[in-house]
Design a protein around this motif. Structure first.
Motif, PDB file in Angstrom:
ATOM      1  N   THR A 188       0.802  -1.224   0.000  1.00 55.09           N
ATOM      2  CA  THR A 188       0.000   0.000   0.000  1.00 55.09           C
ATOM      3  C   THR A 188       0.835   1.274   0.000  1.00 55.09           C
ATOM      4  N   ALA A 189       2.145   1.174   0.234  1.00 55.47           N
ATOM      5  CA  ALA A 189       2.985   2.370   0.340  1.00 55.47           C
ATOM      6  C   ALA A 189       3.003   3.181  -0.951  1.00 55.47           C
ATOM      7  N   THR A 216      -7.126   4.799 -13.310  1.00 55.39           N
ATOM      8  CA  THR A 216      -6.196   3.685 -13.102  1.00 55.39           C
ATOM      9  C   THR A 216      -6.464   3.005 -11.767  1.00 55.39           C
ATOM     10  N   LEU A 217      -6.679   3.788 -10.721  1.00 57.07           N
ATOM     11  CA  LEU A 217      -6.935   3.207  -9.401  1.00 57.07           C
ATOM     12  C   LEU A 217      -8.243   2.422  -9.381  1.00 57.07           C
ATOM     13  N   THR A 224      -7.834  -6.148  -8.155  1.00 56.44           N
ATOM     14  CA  THR A 224      -7.542  -6.658  -6.812  1.00 56.44           C
ATOM     15  C   THR A 224      -8.722  -7.452  -6.278  1.00 56.44           C
ATOM     16  N   ASP A 225      -9.907  -6.971  -6.529  1.00 55.39           N
ATOM     17  CA  ASP A 225     -11.112  -7.644  -6.028  1.00 55.39           C
ATOM     18  C   ASP A 225     -11.408  -8.930  -6.780  1.00 55.39           C
ATOM     19  N   ARG A 226     -11.289  -8.881  -8.102  1.00 61.11           N
ATOM     20  CA  ARG A 226     -11.706 -10.013  -8.932  1.00 61.11           C
ATOM     21  C   ARG A 226     -10.561 -10.945  -9.317  1.00 61.11           C
ATOM     22  N   GLU A 248      -8.781  -1.684   0.779  1.00 58.37           N
ATOM     23  CA  GLU A 248      -9.086  -0.601   1.718  1.00 58.37           C
ATOM     24  C   GLU A 248      -8.260   0.640   1.401  1.00 58.37           C
ATOM     25  N   ALA A 249      -6.979   0.453   1.084  1.00 56.10           N
ATOM     26  CA  ALA A 249      -6.100   1.597   0.820  1.00 56.10           C
ATOM     27  C   ALA A 249      -6.464   2.288  -0.486  1.00 56.10           C
ATOM     28  N   VAL A 250      -6.787   1.514  -1.523  1.00 55.32           N
ATOM     29  CA  VAL A 250      -7.189   2.127  -2.792  1.00 55.32           C
ATOM     30  C   VAL A 250      -8.491   2.893  -2.623  1.00 55.32           C
TER      31      VAL A 250
END
Length: 262
Positions: A188-189, A216-217, A224-226, A248-250
């Motif tokens: 996440t950094a 992009t995010l 990330t989810d799929r 969570e971070a995105v």
């Protein structure tokens, strides 16, 4: 030029001076202004030839592509990472190629996807393809790859992505996030500088770099989810590491510019 005759041979059938001359011609055509020569001829041929080259030849080709990052012709610069990605896929990467790539990628100002005369340029997408290939190559630092993708996104530009460059960058980031050696903090950094940049926003039209980054995010979140698939393979989709933390971070980063997301 009859491209079918120029590139109808198998590089493995050539030896000595003929082989060297064929590779020299290929390198020259990879910077050609004519998209029929560069894209339909030389690049397609590079894809076919690279796996059959000797390792020393792939290294030499990579060295020459690295010099293209400072070429005055935009098409030469933007096709260099595409060819390097194929060399990486064949199993070869030299650290000497990193600096030319890393210096060029966020600094490139011509981000057009397609030009009526030059054909596909696609600097942002082609650079992302090299990042994705490196993310799958052993021994790479995932944080370095993610940071370079972020540097490209945050670089000032007047160009709004219009040819799925955001998807290609998101795919590269998702590949980075799939690195099994990626630590929880590293996962996440890379979002920290994006959040800081978003917080500098002012009322008025959304700058192109910000819109490009937001889109992009959103795709990073979806992948990330799929889960994601390795391009051009039948491999099943795989999840990124630290999935919940990344989601969570995105989401929190996007909430800076879209507080209605909750």
């Amino acid at each position: 030029m009859d491209l079918s005759r120029r590139y109808d041979g198998d590089i493995r059938a050539l030896t000595g001076a003929s082989r060297a001359a064929a590779l020299d011609a290929l390198v020259e055509d990879l910077r050609a202004a004519d998209p029929l020569v560069r894209d339909d001829g030389a690049y397609v041929t590079a894809v076919r030839w690279i796996p059959g080259l000797e390792r020393a030849e792939r290294h030499c080709l990579g060295d020459r592509m690295a010099t293209h990052f400072t070429d005055p012709a935009v098409q030469a610069r933007t096709f260099a990472p595409l060819v390097l990605a194929r060399i990486v896929a064949a199993g070869d990467w030299l650290e000497a190629w990193w600096s030319p790539f890393a210096e060029w990628y966020p600094a490139e100002t011509d981000l057009r996807g397609h030009d009526a005369e030059l054909g596909w340029l696609h600097a942002a997408a082609h650079g992302a393809d090299l990042l994705a290939a490196l993310a799958r190559h052993p021994g790479q630092d995932p944080s370095r790859l993610a940071d370079l993708a972020v540097a490209r996104l945050l670089a000032p530009t007047e160009h709004l992505f219009d040819a799925q460059e955001d998807d290609r960058l998101a795919y590269a980031l998702a590949q980075v996030l799939s690195d099994p050696d990626l630590g929880a903090e590293e996962a996440t950094a890379w979002l920290v500088p994006i959040e800081k940049a978003f917080r500098t926003g002012e009322p008025g039209p959304v700058p192109p770099w910000a819109s490009n980054t937001m889109r992009t995010l959103r795709m990073v979140y979806l992948l990330t989810d799929r889960g994601l698939r390795t391009r051009n393979t039948d491999e099943p989709a795989h999840k990124v590491n630290h999935r919940e933390a990344v989601l969570e971070a995105v989401a929190a980063t996007l909430a800076v510019v879209a507080p209605y997301t909750g």
